[in-house]
Design an enzyme around this catalytic site. Structure first.
Site, mmCIF file in Angstrom:
data_model
loop_
_atom_site.group_PDB
_atom_site.id
_atom_site.type_symbol
_atom_site.label_atom_id
_atom_site.label_comp_id
_atom_site.label_asym_id
_atom_site.label_seq_id
_atom_site.Cartn_x
_atom_site.Cartn_y
_atom_site.Cartn_z
ATOM 1 N N ASN A 150 70.599 34.688 5.607
ATOM 2 C CA ASN A 150 70.325 36.122 5.588
ATOM 3 C C ASN A 150 71.476 36.956 5.042
ATOM 4 O OD1 ASN A 150 71.009 34.873 8.258
ATOM 5 N ND2 ASN A 150 71.588 36.966 8.729
ATOM 6 N N GLN A 178 63.946 34.548 6.449
ATOM 7 C CA GLN A 178 64.239 35.239 5.180
ATOM 8 C C GLN A 178 63.354 34.778 4.019
ATOM 9 O OE1 GLN A 178 66.175 37.852 4.389
ATOM 10 N NE2 GLN A 178 66.912 38.136 6.480
ATOM 11 N N SER A 198 59.160 35.927 10.986
ATOM 12 C CA SER A 198 59.105 37.225 11.650
ATOM 13 C C SER A 198 58.448 38.246 10.725
ATOM 14 C CB SER A 198 60.529 37.661 11.991
ATOM 15 O OG SER A 198 60.518 38.933 12.574
ATOM 16 N N ALA A 199 57.494 39.018 11.261
ATOM 17 C CA ALA A 199 56.691 39.912 10.413
ATOM 18 C C ALA A 199 57.510 41.030 9.760
ATOM 19 C CB ALA A 199 55.554 40.523 11.228
ATOM 20 N N THR A 236 50.287 38.500 27.601
ATOM 21 C CA THR A 236 49.170 39.084 26.859
ATOM 22 C C THR A 236 49.552 39.207 25.389
ATOM 23 O OG1 THR A 236 48.502 40.315 28.808
ATOM 24 C CG2 THR A 236 47.680 41.120 26.680
ATOM 25 N N CYS A 324 79.681 43.141 10.880
ATOM 26 C CA CYS A 324 80.446 43.412 12.096
ATOM 27 C C CYS A 324 79.518 44.045 13.117
ATOM 28 C CB CYS A 324 81.611 44.353 11.808
ATOM 29 S SG CYS A 324 82.874 43.561 10.841
HETATM 30 C C1 LIG Z 1 66.155 38.765 11.096
HETATM 31 C C2 LIG Z 1 66.423 37.317 11.293
HETATM 32 C C3 LIG Z 1 66.165 36.695 12.533
HETATM 33 C C4 LIG Z 1 65.731 37.465 13.744
HETATM 34 O O1 LIG Z 1 64.380 37.849 13.663
HETATM 35 P P1 LIG Z 1 63.853 39.021 14.620
HETATM 36 O O2 LIG Z 1 62.374 39.023 14.405
HETATM 37 O O3 LIG Z 1 64.513 40.281 14.155
HETATM 38 O O4 LIG Z 1 64.226 38.646 16.011
HETATM 39 C C5 LIG Z 1 66.396 35.335 12.629
HETATM 40 N N1 LIG Z 1 66.828 34.617 11.579
HETATM 41 C C6 LIG Z 1 67.067 35.173 10.378
HETATM 42 C C7 LIG Z 1 67.524 34.313 9.241
HETATM 43 C C8 LIG Z 1 66.875 36.543 10.195
HETATM 44 O O5 LIG Z 1 67.140 37.087 9.006
#
Ligand SMILES: *Cc1c(COP(=O)(O)O)cnc(C)c1O
Length: 389
Positions: A150, A178, A198-199, A236, A324
């Site tokens: 990321n 990512q 992650s959406a 839920t 940071c």
């Molecule tokens: C953003 C990110 C996460 C965390 O996902 P969230 O849905 O914000 O908890 C985990 N791994 C990577 C590589 C990410 O970029």
């Protein structure tokens, strides 16, 4: 002037079509999907439709998709869930030094009872599959290496790592937060047994994610309570979020290829613009095996934070490469792992493009940044010292 958002690795705007798809589930279709009546069953059908779409996007089976609250939960779930189910089969986990904090901190937590190997990376941020092979023991219960980083955008050789894991019968997990929705992913072709997504990183809503888990992978459930998600994840369902995830996948499947081409064009223009117009800059991450939307550069002699604040005043939103996050002065673990000296790590910028980024946005950034760097260097004691060497 229109603000320019170049921080898509942190989060993306929710696509209006995703919002539209979600709205009825706040109002008309509010039933609990676990309820037997019509209100509940309509919500349940929407969840199962989303699950089918996501599964087919990955080349997986619907029952292999578990809905979670996001990438962080999916990463915690796989690491702690596999560890809890290991019994006397083993106590060793392999991961990399550049994982997201959700993986690294889960591993640190597990060090109470488990042995964790943190594989190093080369100067481009690549994990060496041979390193994975060498470190597997009879006690290894899980290998977790991210699909793409990321911060620096490096895409890891996960198909090879997965193949090595499979040969030794060790489950392979990848944090694909990512890449999911940005690059094509086939869990079979890439030899993946578990995957986090992650959406909100691909134009869906915040607070909803998935864990793909290959059938037959032993895991302890992480959230205990009701019988949702085949008893693997109680609570839920986040119906609106899941519907949004499903819609975001649909849009990604349609638009991904074109988007990638556009992003690579703009990314490369931004990279070469910065490297050519500003002296003493370097690109971090791999020049080729790289996320289509990621630019990470180090600008010598000045601080990333000062550049961010100055860009922000010009309406351009970027992030420091040095992340940071805790306001600590420690440079990012990723930049340290690729061998950047502290000064260069502190002078890093991450600019991540998105679906709506235009060439005009890139041109404006390239107009503004050199002036900011010049101004900051003029008042930097490091700059004078460095130049008089
Ligand atoms: C953003 C990110 C996460 C965390 O996902 P969230 O849905 O914000 O908890 C985990 N791994 C990577 C590589 C990410 O970029």
């Amino acid at each position: 002037m229109k603000p320019i958002y170049l921080d898509h690795a942190a989060t993306t705007p929710t696509d209006p079509a995703v919002v539209q798809a979600m709205l009825p589930f706040f109002t008309r279709i509010y039933g609990n999907p676990s309820s037997m009546h019509a209100f509940g069953q309509e919500a349940k059908r929407a969840i199962e439709a989303a699950r089918d779409g996501i599964a087919s996007f990955l080349g997986a089976k619907p029952e292999e998709i578990i809905f979670t609250s996001g990438g962080t939960e999916s990463n915690n779930f796989i690491l702690k869930g596999i560890a809890a189910s290991a019994g006397n089969r083993g106590n060793h986990i392999i991961t990399s030094a550049i994982e997201h904090h959700a993986v690294l901190e889960s591993c640190h937590y597990l060090e109470q009872g488990f042995h964790v190997t943190y594989l190093p990376v080369d100067r481009f941020g690549l994990v060496d599959p041979d390193d994975v092979k060498r470190n597997i023991t009879d006690k290894t219960i899980l290998i977790s290496v991210m699909h793409a980083n990321n911060e620096i955008g490096t895409i890891e050789p996960i198909a090879e790592i997965g193949q090595i894991a499979r040969k030794r019968g060790v489950p392979f997990h990848t944090d694909a937060v990512q890449t999911f929705g940005h690059l094509p992913i086939s869990v079979d072709e890439l030899n993946i047994d578990a995957l986090s997504a992650s959406a909100h990183k691909f134009y869906g809503p915040k607070g909803v994610g998935i864990l793909y888990l290959r059938r037959g992978t032993r895991i302890q459930s992480f959230m205990h309570g009701g019988e949702q998600e085949r008893k693997r994840r109680a609570s839920t369902h986040n119906v609106t979020g899941i519907v949004g995830f499903g819609k975001a996948v649909e849009l990604a499947a349609e638009g991904m290829e074109k988007e990638t081409r556009q992003e690579i064009f703009l990314r490369d223009k931004l990279i070469s613009g910065i490297l050519e117009q500003i002296e003493d800059t370097r690109l971090n991450g791999h020049p080729v095996h790289r996320l289509p939307n990621n630019v990470n550069v180090s600008v010598a002699y000045i601080e990333g934070e000062s550049m961010i604040l100055n860009l922000d005043m010009e309406g351009i939103a970027v992030s420091t490469g040095s992340a940071c996050t805790s306001a600590s002065l420690e440079p990012s673990h990723v930049l340290t792992a690729i061998g950047l000296p502290h000064e260069l790590a502190h002078g890093s910028l991450r600019l991540t493009l998105g679906r709506a980024t235009t060439e005009a946005d890139i041109d404006r950034t390239l107009d503004v940044l050199p002036g900011i760097v010049k101004k900051l260097r003029a008042i930097s004691p490091l700059y004078k010292k460095g130049k008089n060497k």
